[in-house]
Write an enzyme that holds these catalytic residues in place. Structure first.
Site, PDB file in Angstrom:
ATOM      1  N   THR A 338      -8.806 -12.751  41.790  1.00  0.00           N
ATOM      2  CA  THR A 338      -8.116 -13.788  41.008  1.00  0.00           C
ATOM      3  C   THR A 338      -8.379 -15.198  41.551  1.00  0.00           C
ATOM      4  O   THR A 338      -8.923 -15.379  42.630  1.00  0.00           O
ATOM      5  CB  THR A 338      -6.602 -13.519  40.966  1.00  0.00           C
ATOM      6  N   ASP A 339      -7.932 -16.190  40.773  1.00  0.00           N
ATOM      7  CA  ASP A 339      -8.127 -17.612  41.119  1.00  0.00           C
ATOM      8  C   ASP A 339      -6.897 -18.185  41.813  1.00  0.00           C
ATOM      9  O   ASP A 339      -6.592 -19.369  41.664  1.00  0.00           O
ATOM     10  CB  ASP A 339      -8.399 -18.433  39.851  1.00  0.00           C
ATOM     11  N   SER A 364      -3.175 -22.190  43.888  1.00  0.00           N
ATOM     12  CA  SER A 364      -3.937 -22.155  42.642  1.00  0.00           C
ATOM     13  C   SER A 364      -5.296 -22.769  42.932  1.00  0.00           C
ATOM     14  O   SER A 364      -5.374 -23.919  43.353  1.00  0.00           O
ATOM     15  CB  SER A 364      -3.232 -22.944  41.543  1.00  0.00           C
ATOM     16  N   ARG A 365      -6.353 -21.987  42.736  1.00  0.00           N
ATOM     17  CA  ARG A 365      -7.687 -22.493  43.071  1.00  0.00           C
ATOM     18  C   ARG A 365      -8.232 -23.434  41.998  1.00  0.00           C
ATOM     19  O   ARG A 365      -9.336 -23.944  42.143  1.00  0.00           O
ATOM     20  CB  ARG A 365      -8.644 -21.321  43.312  1.00  0.00           C
ATOM     21  N   VAL A 366      -7.466 -23.656  40.935  1.00  0.00           N
ATOM     22  CA  VAL A 366      -7.854 -24.636  39.919  1.00  0.00           C
ATOM     23  C   VAL A 366      -7.243 -25.991  40.246  1.00  0.00           C
ATOM     24  O   VAL A 366      -7.833 -27.035  40.009  1.00  0.00           O
ATOM     25  CB  VAL A 366      -7.437 -24.140  38.514  1.00  0.00           C
TER      26      VAL A 366
END
Length: 503
Positions: A338-339, A364-366
């Protein structure tokens, strides 16, 4: 006419009837053993992996083991009516599920059969439940937010359309609550929600559906359910069916959100199938391909580029862990796919901090790409302030008498931010309200408000803004940023509210 003559006449008549009819070849096998929802079938030399097989009485099966002299198929239904010697027919079809707008507002099983007593689903379009994920060339950057209505997540762990964000934590500490609140927050929006319930109690699923109906969100929601009492093969298929339904909307250029509640039970169902099929067990008795089980599912979440319609499919998988053990087999697998993850902590939940998000272990990698400028403006300092507060709170628990003024004020600010970030279930908040209260706490306007009055202050402040300054909220929502002139108006409104002491 003699008996022999009558027999000849009947044979001739039968031949006349069949004259000109096309001959079809059907691959037929024979059940040699059946038990625990699995049938061993002799024959079916042309069967393919994941092909649907037809047993007597219309019962369907799924070919999962293709061996040299037999095929092992899991039965999608009641296997008590199948016995040794029964004929099995190949269908030349893989598992498909009905898709399209006709499913919106409906409750279905993983094969697309309705479970809500609202009649048949009026769609002729179907999709295979398994499909290769979109490649890199077809995707674009995640840059549009999915607002959950939960202050902590929208500010600190933002989710974007096309992202895969894991919700992870122990049992009964609010994982499903976050997912349900996120769906409730989409009421009246353009995001189509798919809630996939895997291996849950029927009563809990009914309760969730009742909540969706109560808050009026079934108008843009689809529920796919394989309950705890359903066979393991249906539980195994459920998330793939939900994903296929969402992909149809994505490829139409729409935005969809799919929630898998939860993938731990999905892995259990697959382990059960694999062990019955006599596949070699590995770590924790899971089969060797359990990583591929979830990676091929979650990789299908994407934001497509404009050439491919520009639609998106956002995935929120849920994983249940035991005693906070993030290093277990399935959790580490899904974390790596997951991101980012939203980690819920039992100690925080028991101490009354709900949602019980551990901001240090959640990520959150965004990041800011999935936030509007207004939210970035108020959330920028929030994570640093909270991290410093947690560090200071560890030392301050031994006593605050010897702390200097700056440290004490930092502790006071951190306590107030913690209070503001608390939020009851089923009450997601709109973006402009989130921005307003976070701006107030960030800039010290709540520093002189007693801790026990923070919740009342927040409720009173929102009522005050709606009644007296609705234009400010509208401007924040329209501009998606806090411009200098808007900031001045917001400051004046906060000071006016504090003078009125309406809390």
């Amino acid at each position: 006419m003699t008996t022999e003559g009558r027999d000849i006449v009947s044979v001739i008549k039968e031949n006349i009837k069949q004259f000109g009819s096309t001959v079809t070849m059907v691959d037929v096998g024979t059940v040699i053993s059946v038990g625990d929802g699995v049938a061993q079938i002799h024959g079916l030399g042309g069967a393919k992996y994941n092909e649907l097989l037809e047993f007597p009485n219309g019962i369907m099966g799924l070919a999962l083991n293709l061996e040299e002299d037999n095929v092992a198929a899991v039965i999608l239904g009641d296997f008590s009516h199948i016995k040794e010697g029964d004929e099995v027919h190949s269908t030349r079809r893989v598992v498909e599920v009905p898709v399209g707008d006709a499913l919106i507002g409906r409750v279905v099983d993983p094969l697309g059969n309705p479970l809500d007593d609202l009649g048949p689903i009026k769609t002729t379009k179907t999709r295979p439940v398994e499909r290769v994920a979109p490649n890199v060339v077809m995707r674009q950057r995640v840059n549009t937010p999915v607002y959950t209505g939960i202050k902590t997540i929208d500010a600190l762990i933002p989710i974007g359309r096309g992202q895969r964000e894991l919700i992870i934590g122990d049992r009964s500490i609010g994982k499903s609550a976050i997912a349900i609140d996120t769906i409730i927050n989409q009421k009246g929006g353009d995001l189509i929600c798919i809630y996939v319930a895997i291996g849950q109690k029927t009563s809990k699923v009914a309760q969730v559906i009742g909540t969706f109906q109560k808050y009026g969100v079934m108008e843009n929601t689809i529920v796919v359910t394989a309950n705890a009492s359903d066979p393991a093969p249906l539980q195994y298929l459920a998330p793939y069916s939900g994903c296929a339904i969402g992909e149809e909307f994505m490829e139409q250029g729409k935005d969809a959100l799919v929630i898998y509640d939860d993938l731990t039970k999905h892995a259990w169902a697959y382990r059960q199938l694999s062990l019955i099929l006599r596949r070699p067990p590995g770590r924790e008795a899971y089969p060797g391909d359990v990583f591929y089980l979830h990676s091929r599912l979650l990789e299908r979440a994407a934001k497509l580029d404009s050439e491919h319609g520009g639609g998106s499919l956002t995935a929120l998988p849920i994983i249940e862990i035991q005693a906070g053990d993030l290093a277990a087999y399935i959790p580490t697998n899904v974390i790596s796919i997951t991101d980012g993850q939203i980690y819920l902590e039992t100690d925080m939940f028991n101490s009354g901090i709900r949602p019980a998000l551990n901001i240090g272990l959640s990520v959150s990698r965004v990041g800011g790409n999935a936030q509007t400028r207004a939210m970035r403006q108020v959330a920028g300092r929030l994570r640093i302030d909270m991290a410093q507060y947690r560090e200071l709170a560890t030392f301050a628990q031994f006593g605050t008498a010897d702390l200097d003024k700056a440290t004490r004020s930092q502790l006071e600010r951190g306590q107030r931010i913690t209070e503001v970030l608390k939020q009851p279930q089923y009450s997601p908040m709109s973006l402009e309200k989130e921005v307003g209260i976070l701006y107030a706490v960030n800039n010290g306007y709540l520093d002189d408000v007693p801790l026990e009055k923070i919740a009342a202050f927040e409720q009173g402040f929102h009522r005050f803004m709606e009644t007296n300054y609705p234009k400010i909220n509208e401007i924040i929502l329209t501009d998606k940023e806090i411009k200098p002139e808007t900031e001045e108006k917001l400051k004046s409104a906060i000071l006016e509210f504090k003078k009125s002491a309406a809390y």
